[in-house]
Structure formats: structure tokens, C-alpha cells
Motif scaffolding. Structure first.
Motif, PDB file in Angstrom:
ATOM      1  N   CYS A  32       0.909  -1.034   0.118  1.00 43.85           N
ATOM      2  CA  CYS A  32      -0.012   0.029  -0.070  1.00 43.85           C
ATOM      3  C   CYS A  32       0.953   1.244   0.109  1.00 43.85           C
ATOM      4  CB  CYS A  32      -0.902  -0.040   1.404  1.00 43.85           C
ATOM      5  SG  CYS A  32      -2.268  -1.239   1.192  1.00 43.85           S
ATOM      6  N   TYR A  33       2.059   1.178  -0.339  1.00 36.99           N
ATOM      7  CA  TYR A  33       3.043   2.399  -0.055  1.00 36.99           C
ATOM      8  C   TYR A  33       3.616   2.529  -1.673  1.00 36.99           C
ATOM      9  CZ  TYR A  33       2.732   1.927   4.883  1.00 36.99           C
ATOM     10  OH  TYR A  33       2.372   1.800   6.296  1.00 36.99           O
ATOM     11  N   ILE A  34       3.651   3.965  -1.666  1.00 38.45           N
ATOM     12  CA  ILE A  34       4.504   4.451  -2.848  1.00 38.45           C
ATOM     13  C   ILE A  34       5.907   5.084  -2.407  1.00 38.45           C
ATOM     14  CG2 ILE A  34       4.458   6.096  -4.744  1.00 38.45           C
ATOM     15  CD1 ILE A  34       1.677   5.699  -4.948  1.00 38.45           C
ATOM     16  N   LYS A  35       6.691   4.958  -3.299  1.00 38.70           N
ATOM     17  CA  LYS A  35       8.212   5.573  -2.777  1.00 38.70           C
ATOM     18  C   LYS A  35       8.387   6.451  -4.108  1.00 38.70           C
ATOM     19  CE  LYS A  35      10.367   1.651  -0.470  1.00 38.70           C
ATOM     20  NZ  LYS A  35      11.526   0.780  -0.726  1.00 38.70           N
ATOM     21  N   ASP A  36       8.906   7.816  -3.650  1.00 36.00           N
ATOM     22  CA  ASP A  36       9.447   8.815  -4.508  1.00 36.00           C
ATOM     23  C   ASP A  36      10.991   8.554  -5.032  1.00 36.00           C
ATOM     24  OD1 ASP A  36      10.880   9.915  -2.735  1.00 36.00           O
ATOM     25  OD2 ASP A  36      10.021  11.890  -2.823  1.00 36.00           O
ATOM     26  N   VAL A  37      11.391   9.276  -5.902  1.00 42.67           N
ATOM     27  CA  VAL A  37      12.642   9.445  -6.617  1.00 42.67           C
ATOM     28  C   VAL A  37      13.842   9.659  -5.288  1.00 42.67           C
ATOM     29  CG1 VAL A  37      12.034   9.993  -8.686  1.00 42.67           C
ATOM     30  CG2 VAL A  37      12.628  11.852  -7.318  1.00 42.67           C
ATOM     31  N   ASP A  38      13.226  10.177  -4.135  1.00 38.27           N
ATOM     32  CA  ASP A  38      14.216  10.335  -3.172  1.00 38.27           C
ATOM     33  C   ASP A  38      14.151   9.435  -2.107  1.00 38.27           C
ATOM     34  OD1 ASP A  38      15.276  12.905  -4.286  1.00 38.27           O
ATOM     35  OD2 ASP A  38      13.536  13.692  -3.803  1.00 38.27           O
ATOM     36  N   ASN A  39      13.578   8.163  -2.390  1.00 40.14           N
ATOM     37  CA  ASN A  39      13.089   6.974  -1.540  1.00 40.14           C
ATOM     38  C   ASN A  39      12.182   7.383  -0.194  1.00 40.14           C
ATOM     39  OD1 ASN A  39      13.650   4.088  -1.513  1.00 40.14           O
ATOM     40  ND2 ASN A  39      15.178   4.571   0.116  1.00 40.14           N
ATOM     41  N   LYS A  40      11.551   8.413  -0.327  1.00 45.34           N
ATOM     42  CA  LYS A  40      10.459   8.858   0.634  1.00 45.34           C
ATOM     43  C   LYS A  40       9.239   7.859   0.623  1.00 45.34           C
ATOM     44  CE  LYS A  40      11.718  13.663   1.052  1.00 45.34           C
ATOM     45  NZ  LYS A  40      11.391  14.956   1.172  1.00 45.34           N
ATOM     46  N   LYS A  41       8.791   7.409   1.479  1.00 48.85           N
ATOM     47  CA  LYS A  41       7.795   6.379   1.484  1.00 48.85           C
ATOM     48  C   LYS A  41       6.350   6.950   2.025  1.00 48.85           C
ATOM     49  CE  LYS A  41       7.166   1.682   3.098  1.00 48.85           C
ATOM     50  NZ  LYS A  41       7.688   0.748   3.900  1.00 48.85           N
ATOM     51  N   TYR A  42       5.317   6.841   1.018  1.00 51.90           N
ATOM     52  CA  TYR A  42       4.118   7.251   1.205  1.00 51.90           C
ATOM     53  C   TYR A  42       2.891   6.233   1.472  1.00 51.90           C
ATOM     54  CZ  TYR A  42       6.219  11.904  -0.147  1.00 51.90           C
ATOM     55  OH  TYR A  42       6.856  13.007  -0.011  1.00 51.90           O
ATOM     56  N   ALA A 360      -1.615  18.589   4.716  1.00 52.06           N
ATOM     57  CA  ALA A 360      -0.684  18.279   5.944  1.00 52.06           C
ATOM     58  C   ALA A 360      -0.605  16.963   5.842  1.00 52.06           C
ATOM     59  CB  ALA A 360      -1.640  18.772   7.259  1.00 52.06           C
ATOM     60  N   ALA A 361      -1.307  16.062   5.586  1.00 53.96           N
ATOM     61  CA  ALA A 361      -1.310  14.544   5.225  1.00 53.96           C
ATOM     62  C   ALA A 361      -0.293  14.253   4.232  1.00 53.96           C
ATOM     63  CB  ALA A 361      -2.624  13.970   4.794  1.00 53.96           C
ATOM     64  N   PHE A 362      -0.085  14.962   3.296  1.00 55.62           N
ATOM     65  CA  PHE A 362       1.216  14.634   2.396  1.00 55.62           C
ATOM     66  C   PHE A 362       2.318  14.852   3.056  1.00 55.62           C
ATOM     67  CE2 PHE A 362       4.166  16.288  -0.842  1.00 55.62           C
ATOM     68  CZ  PHE A 362       4.313  14.973  -1.438  1.00 55.62           C
ATOM     69  N   LYS A 363       2.513  16.153   3.883  1.00 51.02           N
ATOM     70  CA  LYS A 363       3.854  16.246   4.760  1.00 51.02           C
ATOM     71  C   LYS A 363       3.912  15.079   5.658  1.00 51.02           C
ATOM     72  CE  LYS A 363       3.341  21.280   4.133  1.00 51.02           C
ATOM     73  NZ  LYS A 363       3.116  22.543   4.812  1.00 51.02           N
ATOM     74  N   GLY A 364       2.983  14.541   6.209  1.00 51.95           N
ATOM     75  CA  GLY A 364       3.052  13.288   7.119  1.00 51.95           C
ATOM     76  C   GLY A 364       3.002  11.941   6.397  1.00 51.95           C
ATOM     77  N   LYS A 365       3.465  12.061   5.234  1.00 61.45           N
ATOM     78  CA  LYS A 365       3.490  10.756   4.219  1.00 61.45           C
ATOM     79  C   LYS A 365       2.572  10.029   4.080  1.00 61.45           C
ATOM     80  CE  LYS A 365       8.091  11.629   3.877  1.00 61.45           C
ATOM     81  NZ  LYS A 365       8.063  12.854   4.797  1.00 61.45           N
ATOM     82  N   LEU A 366       1.292  10.424   3.957  1.00 61.94           N
ATOM     83  CA  LEU A 366      -0.042   9.923   3.750  1.00 61.94           C
ATOM     84  C   LEU A 366      -0.796  10.471   2.481  1.00 61.94           C
ATOM     85  CD1 LEU A 366      -2.593   7.949   4.556  1.00 61.94           C
ATOM     86  CD2 LEU A 366      -3.510   9.970   5.820  1.00 61.94           C
TER      87      LEU A 366
END
Length: 403
Positions: A32-42, A360-366
Motif C-alpha cells: 500500500c506504499y509508494i516511494k518517490d525518487v528520493d526514496n521517501k515512502k508514502y 498536511a497529510a502529504f507532509k506526514g507521508k499519507l
């Protein structure tokens, strides 16, 4: 050094601003998680608008790509030539549907599936008035756009076909049930009625059972085509393969896309193309995008093998109950929590609060996404479990409390 900001900045110089929601540059995903190009996990709570119902990083889907990487052709004109991939997927789709829905036309996208549903009806009946619902969304191509009413910006300055809008009736609405009959008596018998059993962009609102059954009754009595749009709600998301199954009705024509990986118009024999109409619907890649067709087939296999339709039903009830509990804590902020399966709408009291929470959820990785003016859609991948759901709900509850 982070790569995402520069990619976003350069993209905005060369790409049309079509509505990017946040500065996420997707690279990978797992579960259920996506990773971005900087390896941040959402944590993804909208499945990229219901296109990834089986989650990310699936080995079965990677295997499809691996196998097709050995091929010398990936896309052909699927309306000039036959493909085994289209045959296999068509059979799998039809196996999940009532026997009266007999033929499949594959196309690129959901909007194109709606366009061709409309064309099938017009081919038989002529270009008469079509009927849609208030707050509906059926696509952004010009024909489908006529019957889309969720946001005014979608239609500004664009031409439209003859059409009439009915009130969409949920269980909580006072409903003018006779509206369709009044239209027939007052003006014209329409060519078709098109609806979503659960409105998507209109706020994740399930229709009332009585309303859907009334529309089916009147369309049958007056030989009006009944089209159901399953583009967001289909493929098991509502706890049934197709949302219309909750209502004990069967449409004359159905549209599907998103999680299916291709667009599809599925029709009964009444609206099938006859010999004189061959060529009235066609598409270069319709039924000829071999990888997408094979991926759609693999997605259907995963849903069936892992019983994800049942999981969507179970987890939908669990998550909706959690949101109703939160609503009871903050009744001045949440005015409704509703849904069917894993298609849940949490409606805030105003648009400002909705947007602050999403940002705010995006900043909290949701990852959250709005629907209609004030609603937050909750549509995680159908593989979600209680522990993962609780993580996202906990983040969201804290933000509701804060804002």
C-alpha cells in the motif's frame, strides 16, 4: 541532494498544468506504499484514483512485463487484428458479469469507454437526449463531458450534446423519484440514462437502492438504454466485482477501466454492433495494447486468487466504522462518513478544512485526495489490512483534531 524538487520545477516549464495535486515524483511501490525518487515512502489512501486495486510491487505483474520484454511487438491495431490477450481478458470480464452482458469493446481509457457506450446507443436510436445525474463524472472527452457535472471548470466554454440532469439520490437525500417520468411526459423519451452507482468525483456517494431500481424499471418500460459507469467503482472495490450488484439491477451497457488497466465498453445483445454498423466504433490501440491487456488479466487473477473482493468488503466496513467513530468525536468538523466497500467518503464541513488536511497529510507521508467540494476520498489498495489502515487513520484523525 533531493531530486524531486528539480523534476517538479522542470516539469512545470514543459508540461501543461493539468492539475498536479502535490510534488510527488513516483518511482516505486510496495503493498500500500509508494516511494518517490528520493526514496521517501508514502501510504497511499486513494490507489492513484482506484487504478492500483491490487497494490504495488506485485511479482505477478513484474513477471508479465518480463515476459513481454522478450517480444518484438507490444502494440498493434486491435480493431484490425486479433490478439489472444484481448480474448483472454474479455472472457475473464464476462465471467464476472450477468449473461445478458455479452460483448466487450476494449479502448484506451475510461472516458473513451463512456464515449463508445454513448455511440452504441446513438447508433441504434439516433442522437436524442441523454440523461445523467447531478454531480456525475464520466470523463473529460467532449461526449463524456456533456454528462459530467462534478465541477464547473471541467465544462467551461465547451460544447455539449442534448442532455438532462436528474437529482442523484443517496439514502440520505429527499428524492424526486418521478423526475425521469416527468421528463418523458413533458419533453422527450431519452436515448439513455447513464449513472454511477457510487459517485466518484461527486463525493463517494452511494445511490439509494430504491432510486437505482426505479431508474432501471422506467428505462425498461420505455426502452431507454441504461448505462452504468463502473470505472472507479468496479473490479471489486465496493465489495462486489461491480457496484451494480449491490442494487439487484443489470445495465444494458457497462463501462470499466482504471484497475482493469484498459478501458472497456461491455454491451448486451440489443446494443451490439450489427453488420451495417461495423466501423462505427473503432480505435487504433483498442484491444491491441498487449502489455496492458495482459496486465489487466493478471490483475483479475490476483483479485480472485487472494479473495480481494471479500477483503474490500471486510476492510471497508472496518474503516468506515472507524471514521464514523471519529465523526462522533468531531461532529462540527465531519458532517458525514459514508461508503460502500473500500470506496469511502469523509465529508468535512468546508473546503478550506478539507484542503488543509489533505496538504498536511502529504507532509506526514499519507496520500489523500479530495472528491467534490468538501469530501476526502478513502480508497486504499484492496490488499490493505487492519494494521496498515490504522496507521493512515491515526494520521488523519490527528489532522482532523488539529485543523
Amino acid at each position: 541532494m533531493a531530486r524531486a524538487p528539480s523534476i517538479v520545477r522542470e516539469s512545470l516549464k514543459v508540461r501543461v498544468q493539468s492539475g498536479f495535486k502535490n510534488p510527488l515524483v513516483v518511482r516505486d511501490g510496495e503493498g500500500c506504499y509508494i516511494k518517490d525518487v528520493d526514496n521517501k515512502k508514502y501510504l497511499d489512501f486513494h490507489s492513484i484514483v482506484c487504478t492500483n486495486n491490487v497494490g504495488y510491487g506485485r511479482p505477478e505483474l513484474k513477471e508479465v512485463i518480463k515476459q513481454y520484454s522478450k517480444r518484438g511487438v507490444y502494440k498493434i491495431d486491435g480493431t484490425f487484428f486479433y490478439t489472444e490477450e484481448a480474448l483472454i481478458l474479455a472472457k475473464k470480464v464476462l465471467k464476472t458479469l450477468p449473461h445478458s452482458l455479452k460483448k466487450v469493446f476494449f479502448i484506451n481509457s475510461g472516458a473513451e469507454a463512456v464515449e463508445n457506450a454513448i455511440k452504441l446507443v446513438y447508433s441504434k436510436k439516433g442522437p436524442y437526449t441523454g440523461v445523467c445525474m447531478e454531480n456525475a463524472f464520466h470523463g473529460r472527452t467532449l461526449g463524456a463531458l456533456t454528462f459530467t457535472n462534478s465541477k464547473s471548470i471541467h465544462k467551461r466554454n465547451f460544447p455539449m450534446f442534448p442532455h438532462h440532469e436528474l437529482q442523484f439520490c443517496s439514502e440520505k437525500d429527499y428524492c424526486r423519484y418521478k423526475e425521469l417520468e416527468d421528463l418523458i411526459v413533458r419533453e422527450v423519451t431519452p436515448a439513455f440514462v447513464i449513472m454511477e452507482c457510487v459517485q466518484g468525483e461527486g463525493g463517494y456517494r452511494p445511490a439509494s437502492k430504491a432510486f437505482v431500481q426505479y431508474l432501471r424499471k422506467i428505462t425498461k418500460e420505455h426502452d431507454i438504454a441504461f448505462i452504468i459507469d463502473e470505472i472507479q467503482s468496479g473490479m471489486g472495490r465496493t465489495g462486489k466485482w461491480w457496484s451494480f450488484e449491490h442494487y439487484n439491477v443489470v445495465p444494458d451497457i457497462m463501462t470499466a477501466a482504471k484497475s482493469l488497466q484498459v478501458g472497456a465498453t461491455i454491451t448486451s445483445a440489443q446494443y451490439d454492433v450489427n453488420k451495417e454498423e461495423i466501423g462505427s466504433i473503432s480505435s487504433t490501440w483498442g484491444g491491441g495494447h498487449l502489455i496492458d491487456l495482459a496486465m489487466g488479466s493478471a490483475v483479475m487473477d490476483i483479485i480472485q486468487k487472494e479473495n480481494l473482493v471479500k477483503n474490500a468488503e471486510r476492510m471497508g466496513k472496518y474503516m468506515l466504522n472507524r471514521f464514523k467513530e471519529i465523526q462522533m468525536k468531531y461532529p462540527g468538523k465531519i458532517i458525514d462518513a459514508r461508503g460502500l466497500g473500500l470506496m469511502i467518503g469523509v465529508e468535512m464541513d468546508n473546503k478550506h478544512r478539507q484542503q488543509k488536511i489533505i496538504d498536511a497529510a502529504f507532509k506526514g507521508k499519507l496520500l489523500l485526495l479530495g472528491a467534490s467540494e468538501k469530501t476526502i476520498r478513502i480508497a486504499p489498495p484492496m490488499v490493505i489490512d487492519e494494521a496498515t489502515a490504522d496507521k493512515g487513520i491515526e494520521i488523519l484523525e490527528k489532522l482532523i483534531k488539529k485543523y
